[in-house]
Design a protein around this motif. Structure first.
Motif, PDB file in Angstrom:
ATOM      1  N   ILE A  12      -4.395  -3.442   1.407  1.00  0.00           N
ATOM      2  CA  ILE A  12      -3.978  -4.826   1.210  1.00  0.00           C
ATOM      3  C   ILE A  12      -5.034  -5.823   1.668  1.00  0.00           C
ATOM      4  O   ILE A  12      -5.206  -6.886   1.053  1.00  0.00           O
ATOM      5  N   THR A  44      -1.641   0.783   4.198  1.00  0.00           N
ATOM      6  CA  THR A  44      -0.807  -0.192   3.496  1.00  0.00           C
ATOM      7  C   THR A  44       0.452   0.445   2.923  1.00  0.00           C
ATOM      8  O   THR A  44       1.532  -0.152   2.956  1.00  0.00           O
ATOM      9  N   LEU A  74       1.817 -15.186   2.417  1.00  0.00           N
ATOM     10  CA  LEU A  74       2.482 -14.007   1.863  1.00  0.00           C
ATOM     11  C   LEU A  74       3.814 -14.375   1.213  1.00  0.00           C
ATOM     12  O   LEU A  74       4.149 -13.895   0.123  1.00  0.00           O
ATOM     13  N   TYR A 149       4.751  -3.775   0.647  1.00  0.00           N
ATOM     14  CA  TYR A 149       3.315  -4.051   0.719  1.00  0.00           C
ATOM     15  C   TYR A 149       2.527  -3.349  -0.386  1.00  0.00           C
ATOM     16  O   TYR A 149       1.476  -3.842  -0.808  1.00  0.00           O
ATOM     17  N   THR A 153       0.031  -5.292  -2.942  1.00  0.00           N
ATOM     18  CA  THR A 153      -1.368  -4.903  -3.145  1.00  0.00           C
ATOM     19  C   THR A 153      -1.674  -4.694  -4.618  1.00  0.00           C
ATOM     20  O   THR A 153      -2.736  -5.092  -5.110  1.00  0.00           O
ATOM     21  N   ALA A 380      -1.296  -6.321   7.856  1.00  0.00           N
ATOM     22  CA  ALA A 380      -0.735  -6.530   6.517  1.00  0.00           C
ATOM     23  C   ALA A 380      -0.127  -7.918   6.397  1.00  0.00           C
ATOM     24  O   ALA A 380      -0.336  -8.616   5.393  1.00  0.00           O
ATOM     25  N   THR A 381       0.638  -8.339   7.405  1.00  0.00           N
ATOM     26  CA  THR A 381       1.204  -9.692   7.417  1.00  0.00           C
ATOM     27  C   THR A 381       0.109 -10.742   7.253  1.00  0.00           C
ATOM     28  O   THR A 381       0.269 -11.721   6.525  1.00  0.00           O
TER      29      THR A 381
END
Length: 396
Positions: A12, A44, A74, A149, A153, A380-381
């Motif tokens: 990601i 991810t 996001l 996620y 991606t 990831a966030t």
């Protein structure tokens, strides 16, 4: 003449960096290289799916800044792409007076980080939000969410190709070097050149950096996190997420309950030394990866300081019953529940030469490339904000 960029890794963060480049510099050439056959194959695609609100991080740190910025980006991206974004909220539950004191400190950090709506409640407030949960006090984070996620991606990669960039699979990057005024990327299938390279290689980040002339540390020590999927009867036992209060004696959080974007309820993860960096089933042994961990003097220093944590986590690895019993401390009605072991995740945790786990994001730049050396949770966030930050640095 247009500027060219190569991004290593289609997790990601790599996908977010590629998208940021093609959108900010429409005339540039952007190529993302991924050794696997699809995006989001490793960290991810093997995490809890939580969008962290920014409760725990040191105010002013990169984590604190980029997590808060990343949440908004996001959420907007998921809305734009019609992807699931379940804002179910989270309770961080303290069971005794000591944990209540730690909660107060976390609340102060959360307020300093600008987390919206965060507040403390007592036992009645816990029951009002999560009738099945118990505790002496809890920190409520209403904005904590869960997402997919992997789907995010894929959407980022689609944006790259739609804007004229390329995502090339089966391209395992070995090293990056500087040749004249350009950077040269050596891969398993030949070499490519670009004006700048951004390496977002997750569990392989230290190896690529060292082969490219970077320092040995920080080195990656992998820790696996085992998840269990609760049986269908317990799917709706909670409205959102229930987490323990972090214990400063231990480097990891402990067992918690997490609702997934698809409504399923999971318990986990624990955190224990992984025998590999990228093997998610069975014993998961990679002799090469294990040898690298055991050859790192920092790992032995870390182990010596954290034996009680290792013993605690080992019990959750060996016994599903103990694992669920830990969760029952917060949700007693889980007694008698059964759960199915699902594919584990592996956290690429950076460690310095003294055996200290690096808490903040670490991004290094040399003549040839920018290397993301540490981007654990909330990586990831924060991915879209990390991408902004990296592109700002590269073009400064």
């Amino acid at each position: 003449m247009s500027t060219s960029y190569i991004v290593v890794g289609a997790g990601i963060i790599g996908a977010a960096v590629g998208r940021e480049l093609v959108h900010r510099f429409p005339g540039s050439t952007v190529t993302v290289l991924e050794k696997e056959s699809r995006v989001a194959t490793h960290q991810t695609g093997h995490n809890s799916g939580v969008v962290h609100a920014g409760l725990y991080y040191e105010p002013g740190s990169l984590k604190a800044q980029l997590c808060r910025r990343g949440v908004g980006l996001l959420k907007d991206f998921c809305a734009e792409k019609n992807l699931p974004y379940l804002e179910c909220g989270k309770l961080v539950v303290g069971l005794d007076e000591t944990e209540e004191g730690r909660l107060t400190a976390i609340h102060e950090r959360a307020v300093a980080n600008g987390v919206p709506g965060v507040h403390m409640v007592g036992p009645d407030g816990i029951r009002a939000r999560e009738p099945a949960a118990i505790g002496r006090a809890a920190l409520v984070s209403p904005g904590t969410a869960v997402v997919d996620y992997t789907a995010i991606t894929r959407a980022l990669a689609d944006d790259i190709t739609a804007a004229g960039g390329r995502v090339e699979f089966g391209r395992d990057v070995v090293r990056v070097e500087r040749s004249a005024a350009r950077s040269v990327v050596h891969t398993s299938t030949g070499t490519l050149a670009a004006d700048h390279v951004i390496v977002c290689a997750g569990a392989q980040s230290d190896r690529i950096s060292r082969r490219s002339g970077g320092p040995r540390h920080p080195s990656i020590v992998p820790f696996f996190g085992q998840y269990f999927l609760l049986e269908p009867a317990y799917r709706d036992i909670l409205n959102g997420l229930v987490y323990p209060v972090p214990d400063p004696r231990y480097p990891f959080l402990g067992v918690h309950l997490t609702k997934r974007f698809d409504g399923e309820m999971t318990v986990g993860p624990n955190a224990f030394l992984s025998l590999s960096r990228e093997r998610y089933r069975g014993l998961g042994l990679s002799p090469r990866d294990l040898a690298a961990t055991l050859a790192d003097p920092g790992f032995w220093r870390f182990s010596g300081r954290n034996m009680p944590s290792a013993v605690r986590e080992a019990r959750t690895v060996l016994s599903q019953r103990f694992f669920l019993r830990e969760a029952q401390r917060y949700v007693p009605s889980l007694e008698g529940a059964t759960a199915t072991r699902i594919e584990r995740g592996i956290r690429a945790q950076a460690m310095d030469a003294t055996g200290r786990l690096l808490d903040d994001f670490v991004i290094e730049t040399d003549a040839a490339a920018t290397h993301v050396r540490n981007a654990p949770s909330p990586g990831a966030t924060s991915s879209l904000a990390i991408a902004e930050h990296i592109v700002d640095r590269v073009t400064a």
